[in-house]
Design a protein around this motif. Structure first.
Motif, PDB file in Angstrom:
ATOM      1  N   MET A 299     112.570-109.457 -75.928  1.00 13.72           N
ATOM      2  CA  MET A 299     113.410-110.411 -74.685  1.00 13.72           C
ATOM      3  C   MET A 299     114.664-110.949 -75.464  1.00 13.72           C
ATOM      4  N   THR A 300     115.549-110.900 -74.551  1.00 12.89           N
ATOM      5  CA  THR A 300     116.888-111.282 -75.171  1.00 12.89           C
ATOM      6  C   THR A 300     116.961-113.058 -74.554  1.00 12.89           C
ATOM      7  N   ASP A 301     117.860-113.514 -75.285  1.00 12.62           N
ATOM      8  CA  ASP A 301     117.970-114.984 -75.050  1.00 12.62           C
ATOM      9  C   ASP A 301     118.532-115.334 -73.624  1.00 12.62           C
ATOM     10  N   GLU A 302     119.186-114.459 -72.768  1.00 12.06           N
ATOM     11  CA  GLU A 302     119.500-114.644 -71.577  1.00 12.06           C
ATOM     12  C   GLU A 302     118.191-114.536 -70.981  1.00 12.06           C
ATOM     13  N   GLU A 303     117.290-113.629 -71.095  1.00 10.78           N
ATOM     14  CA  GLU A 303     115.893-113.406 -70.129  1.00 10.78           C
ATOM     15  C   GLU A 303     115.132-114.712 -70.368  1.00 10.78           C
ATOM     16  N   ILE A 304     115.023-115.065 -71.576  1.00 18.12           N
ATOM     17  CA  ILE A 304     114.462-116.313 -71.872  1.00 18.12           C
ATOM     18  C   ILE A 304     114.783-117.523 -71.319  1.00 18.12           C
ATOM     19  N   ILE A 305     116.068-117.560 -71.152  1.00 15.14           N
ATOM     20  CA  ILE A 305     116.691-118.573 -70.531  1.00 15.14           C
ATOM     21  C   ILE A 305     116.580-118.695 -69.148  1.00 15.14           C
ATOM     22  N   THR A 306     116.585-117.573 -68.480  1.00 12.96           N
ATOM     23  CA  THR A 306     116.242-117.257 -67.120  1.00 12.96           C
ATOM     24  C   THR A 306     115.071-117.732 -66.663  1.00 12.96           C
ATOM     25  N   ALA A 307     113.913-117.109 -67.569  1.00 16.58           N
ATOM     26  CA  ALA A 307     112.448-117.436 -67.490  1.00 16.58           C
ATOM     27  C   ALA A 307     112.212-119.018 -67.432  1.00 16.58           C
ATOM     28  N   LEU A 308     112.914-119.535 -68.520  1.00 19.22           N
ATOM     29  CA  LEU A 308     112.429-120.939 -68.642  1.00 19.22           C
ATOM     30  C   LEU A 308     112.980-121.650 -67.393  1.00 19.22           C
ATOM     31  N   ALA A 309     114.521-121.521 -66.819  1.00 23.62           N
ATOM     32  CA  ALA A 309     114.923-122.112 -65.476  1.00 23.62           C
ATOM     33  C   ALA A 309     113.911-121.728 -64.393  1.00 23.62           C
ATOM     34  N   GLU A 310     113.649-120.478 -64.333  1.00 20.66           N
ATOM     35  CA  GLU A 310     112.591-120.267 -63.199  1.00 20.66           C
ATOM     36  C   GLU A 310     111.166-120.932 -63.148  1.00 20.66           C
ATOM     37  N   ALA A 311     110.625-121.229 -64.590  1.00 21.40           N
ATOM     38  CA  ALA A 311     109.541-121.925 -64.584  1.00 21.40           C
ATOM     39  C   ALA A 311     109.891-123.568 -64.328  1.00 21.40           C
ATOM     40  N   ARG A 312     111.019-123.806 -64.702  1.00 18.39           N
ATOM     41  CA  ARG A 312     111.186-125.324 -64.500  1.00 18.39           C
ATOM     42  C   ARG A 312     111.521-125.493 -63.020  1.00 18.39           C
ATOM     43  N   ARG A 313     112.042-124.490 -62.320  1.00 15.98           N
ATOM     44  CA  ARG A 313     112.230-124.889 -61.095  1.00 15.98           C
ATOM     45  C   ARG A 313     110.885-124.891 -60.150  1.00 15.98           C
ATOM     46  N   GLU A 314     110.144-123.914 -60.400  1.00 14.42           N
ATOM     47  CA  GLU A 314     108.707-123.863 -59.682  1.00 14.42           C
ATOM     48  C   GLU A 314     107.980-125.231 -60.088  1.00 14.42           C
ATOM     49  N   ALA A 315     108.087-125.735 -61.361  1.00 14.14           N
ATOM     50  CA  ALA A 315     107.197-126.908 -61.734  1.00 14.14           C
ATOM     51  C   ALA A 315     108.177-128.192 -60.853  1.00 14.14           C
ATOM     52  N   ALA A 316     109.263-128.218 -60.482  1.00 22.02           N
ATOM     53  CA  ALA A 316     109.741-129.052 -60.103  1.00 22.02           C
ATOM     54  C   ALA A 316     109.391-129.296 -58.257  1.00 22.02           C
ATOM     55  N   GLU A 317     108.945-128.019 -57.759  1.00 19.27           N
ATOM     56  CA  GLU A 317     108.734-128.053 -56.277  1.00 19.27           C
ATOM     57  C   GLU A 317     107.509-128.792 -56.245  1.00 19.27           C
ATOM     58  N   VAL A 318     107.427-129.669 -55.103  1.00 22.09           N
ATOM     59  CA  VAL A 318     106.419-130.359 -54.813  1.00 22.09           C
ATOM     60  C   VAL A 318     105.545-129.796 -53.487  1.00 22.09           C
ATOM     61  N   PRO A 319     104.344-129.537 -53.520  1.00 21.87           N
ATOM     62  CA  PRO A 319     103.601-128.896 -52.626  1.00 21.87           C
ATOM     63  C   PRO A 319     103.654-129.764 -51.188  1.00 21.87           C
ATOM     64  N   ASP A 320     103.571-129.292 -50.060  1.00 23.51           N
ATOM     65  CA  ASP A 320     103.735-130.188 -48.759  1.00 23.51           C
ATOM     66  C   ASP A 320     102.650-130.952 -48.697  1.00 23.51           C
ATOM     67  N   ARG A 321     101.259-130.642 -49.164  1.00 24.08           N
ATOM     68  CA  ARG A 321     100.400-131.529 -49.057  1.00 24.08           C
ATOM     69  C   ARG A 321     100.541-132.916 -49.853  1.00 24.08           C
ATOM     70  N   ILE A 322     101.155-132.787 -51.198  1.00 25.56           N
ATOM     71  CA  ILE A 322     101.430-134.041 -51.803  1.00 25.56           C
ATOM     72  C   ILE A 322     102.449-134.462 -51.297  1.00 25.56           C
ATOM     73  N   ARG A 323     103.376-134.006 -50.793  1.00 22.01           N
ATOM     74  CA  ARG A 323     104.646-134.744 -50.033  1.00 22.01           C
ATOM     75  C   ARG A 323     104.141-135.659 -49.112  1.00 22.01           C
ATOM     76  N   GLU A 324     102.959-135.252 -48.328  1.00 24.32           N
ATOM     77  CA  GLU A 324     102.405-135.826 -47.323  1.00 24.32           C
ATOM     78  C   GLU A 324     101.556-137.140 -47.535  1.00 24.32           C
ATOM     79  N   ILE A 325     101.013-136.780 -48.789  1.00 26.63           N
ATOM     80  CA  ILE A 325     100.117-137.804 -49.334  1.00 26.63           C
ATOM     81  C   ILE A 325     101.186-139.239 -50.013  1.00 26.63           C
ATOM     82  N   GLY A 326     102.278-138.602 -50.260  1.00 26.76           N
ATOM     83  CA  GLY A 326     103.370-139.791 -50.597  1.00 26.76           C
ATOM     84  C   GLY A 326     103.792-140.273 -49.716  1.00 26.76           C
TER      85      GLY A 326
END
Length: 140
Positions: free
Chosen positions: A1-28
């Motif tokens: 895996m290249t550095d660029e692929e690792i950075i892309t994979a980390l960015a995607e994982a971070r983006r997915e982790a930042a997404e809040v499910p609708d049910r959690i938003r409603e609870i908030g």
């Protein structure tokens, strides 16, 4: 895996982790609504409704009654003109389902003007010293 692929994979994982499910938003949102649980609810007085005839007539005056005060509102074409009785200074907000739409100062005789006239459901939120009053939801 290249550095660029690792950075892309980390960015995607971070983006997915930042997404809040609708049910959690409603609870908030529900938890946020509890911040005014100690506010007194002002009920709409039925005698303040105008046009109680067989055909539908526009509501032009509203009175919200709380334990120690009333909020009287006259609906005009461009604003809500109101008075807090007995008079007290403070701040009043016009809120719809999305939040604060307009805010105004309540003067020493209890008068305020909020505009524009809301379309759809709304409520008023009054802060006058230690007193907090929230009206029930209404539609005009």
């Amino acid at each position: 895996m290249t550095d660029e692929e690792i950075i892309t994979a980390l960015a995607e994982a971070r983006r997915e982790a930042a997404e809040v499910p609708d049910r959690i938003r409603e609870i908030g949102r529900s938890a946020f609504a509890w911040r005014t649980v100690d506010a007194e609810l002002a009920a709409l007085s039925t005698e303040s409704l105008t046009g109680a005839r067989a055909e539908q007539a526009p509501v032009r005056a509203l009175t919200f009654a709380a334990r120690d005060l009333t909020i009287e509102v006259e609906v005009t074409d461009d604003a809500l003109h109101g008075q807090v009785v007995p008079p007290r200074t403070g701040e009043i907000e016009l809120r719809d389902r999305t939040g604060v739409v307009a805010a105004a100062q309540v003067d020493e005789v209890g008068w305020f003007v909020l505009g524009p006239v809301p379309r759809g459901m709304f409520r008023l939120h009054l802060r006058a010293g230690d007193t907090v009053v929230v009206t029930e939801w209404v539609t005009i």
